[in-house]
Design a protein around this motif. Structure first.
Motif, PDB file in Angstrom:
ATOM      1  N   SER A 224      10.935 -15.981 -64.136  1.00  0.00           N
ATOM      2  CA  SER A 224      10.076 -16.481 -63.064  1.00  0.00           C
ATOM      3  C   SER A 224       8.928 -15.507 -62.833  1.00  0.00           C
ATOM      4  O   SER A 224       9.118 -14.288 -62.905  1.00  0.00           O
ATOM      5  CB  SER A 224      10.874 -16.631 -61.766  1.00  0.00           C
ATOM      6  OG  SER A 224      10.015 -16.886 -60.667  1.00  0.00           O
ATOM      7  N   PRO A 225       7.721 -16.020 -62.522  1.00  0.00           N
ATOM      8  CA  PRO A 225       6.615 -15.121 -62.183  1.00  0.00           C
ATOM      9  C   PRO A 225       6.727 -14.589 -60.760  1.00  0.00           C
ATOM     10  O   PRO A 225       5.944 -13.724 -60.353  1.00  0.00           O
ATOM     11  CB  PRO A 225       5.381 -16.026 -62.330  1.00  0.00           C
ATOM     12  CG  PRO A 225       5.884 -17.396 -62.032  1.00  0.00           C
ATOM     13  CD  PRO A 225       7.296 -17.430 -62.572  1.00  0.00           C
ATOM     14  N   GLN A 226       7.679 -15.112 -59.995  1.00  0.00           N
ATOM     15  CA  GLN A 226       7.875 -14.657 -58.618  1.00  0.00           C
ATOM     16  C   GLN A 226       8.871 -13.497 -58.572  1.00  0.00           C
ATOM     17  O   GLN A 226       9.612 -13.244 -59.524  1.00  0.00           O
ATOM     18  CB  GLN A 226       8.375 -15.816 -57.750  1.00  0.00           C
ATOM     19  CG  GLN A 226       7.479 -17.042 -57.782  1.00  0.00           C
ATOM     20  CD  GLN A 226       6.054 -16.736 -57.375  1.00  0.00           C
ATOM     21  OE1 GLN A 226       5.817 -15.983 -56.439  1.00  0.00           O
ATOM     22  NE2 GLN A 226       5.093 -17.312 -58.089  1.00  0.00           N
ATOM     23  N   PHE A 227       8.877 -12.783 -57.434  1.00  0.00           N
ATOM     24  CA  PHE A 227       9.764 -11.637 -57.264  1.00  0.00           C
ATOM     25  C   PHE A 227      10.818 -11.920 -56.196  1.00  0.00           C
ATOM     26  O   PHE A 227      10.678 -12.853 -55.392  1.00  0.00           O
ATOM     27  CB  PHE A 227       8.951 -10.408 -56.868  1.00  0.00           C
ATOM     28  CG  PHE A 227       8.011  -9.935 -57.942  1.00  0.00           C
ATOM     29  CD1 PHE A 227       8.472  -9.184 -59.007  1.00  0.00           C
ATOM     30  CD2 PHE A 227       6.661 -10.242 -57.884  1.00  0.00           C
ATOM     31  CE1 PHE A 227       7.616  -8.746 -60.003  1.00  0.00           C
ATOM     32  CE2 PHE A 227       5.783  -9.819 -58.874  1.00  0.00           C
ATOM     33  CZ  PHE A 227       6.265  -9.068 -59.938  1.00  0.00           C
ATOM     34  N   ARG A 228      11.855 -11.094 -56.168  1.00  0.00           N
ATOM     35  CA  ARG A 228      12.921 -11.265 -55.172  1.00  0.00           C
ATOM     36  C   ARG A 228      12.398 -11.026 -53.756  1.00  0.00           C
ATOM     37  O   ARG A 228      12.831 -11.667 -52.804  1.00  0.00           O
ATOM     38  CB  ARG A 228      14.075 -10.302 -55.466  1.00  0.00           C
ATOM     39  CG  ARG A 228      14.914 -10.669 -56.668  1.00  0.00           C
ATOM     40  CD  ARG A 228      16.281 -10.005 -56.629  1.00  0.00           C
ATOM     41  NE  ARG A 228      16.187  -8.564 -56.481  1.00  0.00           N
ATOM     42  CZ  ARG A 228      16.106  -7.708 -57.485  1.00  0.00           C
ATOM     43  NH1 ARG A 228      16.059  -8.169 -58.726  1.00  0.00           N
ATOM     44  NH2 ARG A 228      16.051  -6.400 -57.275  1.00  0.00           N
ATOM     45  N   ASN A 233      11.771 -12.771 -47.806  1.00  0.00           N
ATOM     46  CA  ASN A 233      12.722 -11.682 -48.066  1.00  0.00           C
ATOM     47  C   ASN A 233      11.925 -10.392 -48.258  1.00  0.00           C
ATOM     48  O   ASN A 233      11.803  -9.881 -49.368  1.00  0.00           O
ATOM     49  CB  ASN A 233      13.555 -11.992 -49.310  1.00  0.00           C
ATOM     50  CG  ASN A 233      14.558 -10.895 -49.634  1.00  0.00           C
ATOM     51  OD1 ASN A 233      15.079 -10.228 -48.734  1.00  0.00           O
ATOM     52  ND2 ASN A 233      14.798 -10.664 -50.918  1.00  0.00           N
ATOM     53  N   PRO A 234      11.346  -9.863 -47.171  1.00  0.00           N
ATOM     54  CA  PRO A 234      10.406  -8.744 -47.311  1.00  0.00           C
ATOM     55  C   PRO A 234      11.089  -7.443 -47.720  1.00  0.00           C
ATOM     56  O   PRO A 234      12.313  -7.281 -47.588  1.00  0.00           O
ATOM     57  CB  PRO A 234       9.789  -8.620 -45.911  1.00  0.00           C
ATOM     58  CG  PRO A 234      10.795  -9.238 -44.998  1.00  0.00           C
ATOM     59  CD  PRO A 234      11.467 -10.316 -45.781  1.00  0.00           C
ATOM     60  N   LEU A 235      10.280  -6.536 -48.213  1.00  0.00           N
ATOM     61  CA  LEU A 235      10.750  -5.195 -48.529  1.00  0.00           C
ATOM     62  C   LEU A 235      11.234  -4.507 -47.255  1.00  0.00           C
ATOM     63  O   LEU A 235      10.710  -4.742 -46.172  1.00  0.00           O
ATOM     64  CB  LEU A 235       9.611  -4.368 -49.144  1.00  0.00           C
ATOM     65  CG  LEU A 235       9.100  -4.823 -50.508  1.00  0.00           C
ATOM     66  CD1 LEU A 235       7.723  -4.210 -50.777  1.00  0.00           C
ATOM     67  CD2 LEU A 235      10.078  -4.440 -51.604  1.00  0.00           C
ATOM     68  N   GLY A 236      12.210  -3.615 -47.396  1.00  0.00           N
ATOM     69  CA  GLY A 236      12.751  -2.943 -46.227  1.00  0.00           C
ATOM     70  C   GLY A 236      12.018  -1.675 -45.832  1.00  0.00           C
ATOM     71  O   GLY A 236      12.325  -1.068 -44.804  1.00  0.00           O
ATOM     72  N   TRP A 237      11.023  -1.258 -46.628  1.00  0.00           N
ATOM     73  CA  TRP A 237      10.380   0.027 -46.397  1.00  0.00           C
ATOM     74  C   TRP A 237       9.424  -0.014 -45.203  1.00  0.00           C
ATOM     75  O   TRP A 237       8.717  -0.995 -44.984  1.00  0.00           O
ATOM     76  CB  TRP A 237       9.601   0.456 -47.642  1.00  0.00           C
ATOM     77  CG  TRP A 237      10.418   0.389 -48.896  1.00  0.00           C
ATOM     78  CD1 TRP A 237      10.389  -0.597 -49.837  1.00  0.00           C
ATOM     79  CD2 TRP A 237      11.409   1.319 -49.319  1.00  0.00           C
ATOM     80  NE1 TRP A 237      11.291  -0.320 -50.835  1.00  0.00           N
ATOM     81  CE2 TRP A 237      11.940   0.850 -50.542  1.00  0.00           C
ATOM     82  CE3 TRP A 237      11.903   2.512 -48.792  1.00  0.00           C
ATOM     83  CZ2 TRP A 237      12.931   1.517 -51.236  1.00  0.00           C
ATOM     84  CZ3 TRP A 237      12.898   3.187 -49.486  1.00  0.00           C
ATOM     85  CH2 TRP A 237      13.402   2.690 -50.681  1.00  0.00           C
ATOM     86  N   ASP A 238       9.403   1.111 -44.456  1.00  0.00           N
ATOM     87  CA  ASP A 238       8.471   1.230 -43.324  1.00  0.00           C
ATOM     88  C   ASP A 238       7.081   1.642 -43.784  1.00  0.00           C
ATOM     89  O   ASP A 238       6.084   1.301 -43.145  1.00  0.00           O
ATOM     90  CB  ASP A 238       8.993   2.267 -42.316  1.00  0.00           C
ATOM     91  CG  ASP A 238      10.345   1.883 -41.746  1.00  0.00           C
ATOM     92  OD1 ASP A 238      10.460   0.754 -41.237  1.00  0.00           O
ATOM     93  OD2 ASP A 238      11.283   2.696 -41.821  1.00  0.00           O
ATOM     94  N   ILE A 239       7.005   2.393 -44.878  1.00  0.00           N
ATOM     95  CA  ILE A 239       5.720   2.833 -45.433  1.00  0.00           C
ATOM     96  C   ILE A 239       5.776   2.635 -46.944  1.00  0.00           C
ATOM     97  O   ILE A 239       6.711   3.106 -47.600  1.00  0.00           O
ATOM     98  CB  ILE A 239       5.445   4.320 -45.127  1.00  0.00           C
ATOM     99  CG1 ILE A 239       5.511   4.594 -43.622  1.00  0.00           C
ATOM    100  CG2 ILE A 239       4.077   4.742 -45.675  1.00  0.00           C
ATOM    101  CD1 ILE A 239       5.527   6.081 -43.279  1.00  0.00           C
ATOM    102  N   LYS A 261       6.895  -5.907 -44.947  1.00  0.00           N
ATOM    103  CA  LYS A 261       7.494  -6.448 -43.721  1.00  0.00           C
ATOM    104  C   LYS A 261       6.563  -6.243 -42.522  1.00  0.00           C
ATOM    105  O   LYS A 261       5.740  -5.313 -42.508  1.00  0.00           O
ATOM    106  CB  LYS A 261       8.843  -5.787 -43.466  1.00  0.00           C
ATOM    107  CG  LYS A 261       8.789  -4.335 -43.003  1.00  0.00           C
ATOM    108  CD  LYS A 261      10.183  -3.808 -42.707  1.00  0.00           C
ATOM    109  CE  LYS A 261      10.141  -2.373 -42.171  1.00  0.00           C
ATOM    110  NZ  LYS A 261      11.478  -1.848 -41.865  1.00  0.00           N
ATOM    111  N   PRO A 262       6.643  -7.086 -41.535  1.00  0.00           N
ATOM    112  CA  PRO A 262       5.807  -6.930 -40.341  1.00  0.00           C
ATOM    113  C   PRO A 262       6.015  -5.557 -39.704  1.00  0.00           C
ATOM    114  O   PRO A 262       7.144  -5.087 -39.570  1.00  0.00           O
ATOM    115  CB  PRO A 262       6.313  -8.040 -39.411  1.00  0.00           C
ATOM    116  CG  PRO A 262       6.895  -9.070 -40.334  1.00  0.00           C
ATOM    117  CD  PRO A 262       7.489  -8.301 -41.470  1.00  0.00           C
ATOM    118  N   GLY A 263       4.912  -4.915 -39.341  1.00  0.00           N
ATOM    119  CA  GLY A 263       4.992  -3.605 -38.705  1.00  0.00           C
ATOM    120  C   GLY A 263       4.988  -2.439 -39.666  1.00  0.00           C
ATOM    121  O   GLY A 263       4.907  -1.280 -39.243  1.00  0.00           O
TER     122      GLY A 263
END
Length: 543
Positions: A224-228, A233-239, A261-263
């Motif tokens: 798939s050209p898409q990612f997990r 399903n956003p990344l968990g990283w803050d920065i 992810k938001p914020g």
């Protein structure tokens, strides 16, 4: 009339849509031509095709065209898009505008920022300016040429953010880059910074020292050209810090920003004067042009050889006379025109590497890679008398004459290879470089690769995706890499690929020495051209 530069894919794709357009005669031919041109534009790195008023009016009445609806073609703001790329561009613009507008209130006091960002001797402390942006905004773009301290600056910024997060001990940070080589360079640069920066141990221990590729960060989905990781399903990283952002194409940047992810904060590092991404778009340049409040350009040069810096500045200034004068000035011996026969010079440079690889007994693979990566030949073209393919074959033949087992198109100890196609199952990506070596346990040949997180991994040659010998490589493929010495080879005749950005990128891959193979007129022609990519992103960002 289909453009002669169009590929068979352009032609048949255009024919497919033209057959479904409801048009006939000359109108059908005109429609097919426009579709082939936008398809060809994507191959050339543009995200769209600029239209004349007449072309726009002609297309707007066709049922296969809309202003952003569910049609294969989109006409928007005097530009023709394939629907997917219109989606990437508009989605990215929407998200980045929101992120760029988010302001945060830093709690750090001025003295701590002054302590971390000490840059005495500069009229303007650009590192401090970058820190102010990064501490107060969700999106930060830090641009600068080689040796301007982008990585050191971002390490200091991350340290400040960690200091500002006393109440958030779980603050998470991720480092990433477009290619494996760029990720390794980022990891190494961060590691070096931590050895000499005076940071609290708690902060040092919280800083990441390993970078990943963007593909690994986002999580590959097989087939798939898409990612997990995406908006659902956003990344968990803050920065998230991304180095070599000039290499990130429109589709990848859209998917990356979609997954933040938001914020969270996003920090992009890059050199705006380098080549843009191989795929469509010039995203970093559009960001810098359109988002001045989020952008800081570092202008003080630290650890970069003065003569190479001067040559790079002459190239950026499109001053071919100054650049040529520097290359022919005997006082600047580390930047010069190559005055030896090309293949003989290259062969001499690679003999120590081949001797190390073929010596009896155990060999330290890290030393093998270090020696190989100290020198590289960078060509503008794949083919032609000064192209990558003939130079690689001639170097192999010359090394074979020196007694090394370098039979072209065969596997042999010391054969360096460049991966041409992503293989997500093997965790190998386009641009990764491996070296063929015998396995010490059984003597069978294996191809070894350095990994972004450190260490090495080997594969049997038969398992590798498409690859080619890489004593010489194209300048485009060298992005994100760094070598002690480079030989830059330009074609004997003019070619549309030649540009100021191409020559600048090649020269700035070198840390210590540059040799150029080129005629004065070809260099002049190259420096007289800038790469201009058709894109609607900058306009969308400023609306």
């Amino acid at each position: 009339m289909i453009d002669q530069g169009s590929s068979a894919l352009d032609y048949y794709f255009a024919e497919f849509l033209a057959d479904r357009s409801g048009l006939g005669g000359t109108a059908k031919g005109r429609f097919q031509d426009l579709v082939a041109r936008v398809s060809k534009a994507l191959e050339d790195g543009h995200s769209c095709l600029l239209l004349s008023e007449g072309e726009e009016q002609f297309l707007r009445v066709n049922p296969l065209v809309s202003d952003g609806g569910r049609t294969p073609l989109v006409v928007h703001n005097h530009r023709l898009y394939l629907h997917r790329y219109f989606y990437y561009e508009t989605r990215l613009a929407e998200q980045i505008k929101v992120m760029a507008a988010i302001t945060l209130a830093p709690e750090l006091e001025g003295p701590l920022i002054d302590l971390y960002m000490d840059d005495s001797g500069s009229d303007i402390n650009w590192q401090k300016e970058a820190a102010k942006v990064a501490l107060s905004r969700a999106l930060t773009i830090i641009s600068g040429g080689p040796g301007t301290g982008k990585t050191t600056t971002v390490v200091k910024i991350l340290a400040l953010l960690l200091q500002d997060a006393e109440g958030r001990p779980d603050l998470t940070l991720a480092l990433a880059a477009p290619t494996g080589k760029a990720a390794m360079r980022l990891s190494e640069a961060v590691g070096r910074s931590l050895t000499y920066l005076q940071l609290p141990e708690k902060v040092k221990n919280s800083l990441p020292t390993s970078a990943s590729t963007l593909h690994r960060l986002l999580g590959v989905r097989r087939g798939s050209p898409q990612f997990r990781h995406n908006r659902d399903n956003p990344l968990g990283w803050d920065i998230v810090v991304v180095d070599e952002a000039s290499m990130v194409d429109l589709a990848m940047m859209s998917k990356l920003v979609d997954a933040i992810k938001p914020g969270a904060r996003l920090i992009l590092l890059g050199d705006k004067d380098q080549l843009a991404s191989v795929e469509s778009g010039a995203v970093l340049g559009d960001f810098i042009k359109s988002l001045p409040r989020n952008t800081v350009e570092l202008q003080k040069t630290y650890r970069f050889e003065a003569s190479i810096k001067g040559l790079a500045e002459a190239i950026n200034g499109a001053d071919s006379d100054i650049a040529w004068g520097m290359l022919t000035d005997s006082k600047t011996a580390n930047i010069a025109l190559l005055d030896e026969e090309l293949i003989g010079f290259i062969t001499k440079r690679y003999i120590p590497f081949m001797e190390m690889v073929n010596q009896p007994g155990a060999v330290d693979l890290s030393e093998v890679f270090a020696l190989f990566n100290s020198f590289r030949v960078l060509c503008a073209l794949h083919y032609g008398s000064r192209g990558v393919e003939p130079i690689n074959r001639q170097v192999e033949m010359a090394l074979m004459q020196q007694g090394f087992p370098c039979r072209p198109e065969n596997w042999y100890p010391g054969r360096p290879v460049l991966i041409n196609r992503n293989d997500y199952d093997l965790d190998l990506y386009n641009g990764d470089i491996g070296i063929c070596m015998p396995d010490l346990e059984n003597g069978r040949l294996q191809v070894w690769f350095e990994r972004p997180g450190g260490g090495l991994r080997s594969y049997h040659p038969s398992r590798l995706p498409s690859c080619r010998t890489v004593f010489a490589m194209t300048i485009h493929k060298s992005q994100g890499s760094e070598f002690d010495e480079v030989v830059v080879v330009l074609p004997e005749d003019d070619n549309r690929i030649l540009s100021r950005e191409l020559v600048y990128t090649a020269v700035t891959r070198a840390k210590k020495a540059v040799r150029l193979v080129a005629e004065k007129e070809i260099l002049r022609l190259a420096l007289s051209r800038n790469i201009e990519r058709a894109s609607g992103l900058a306009d969308l960002l400023t609306k």
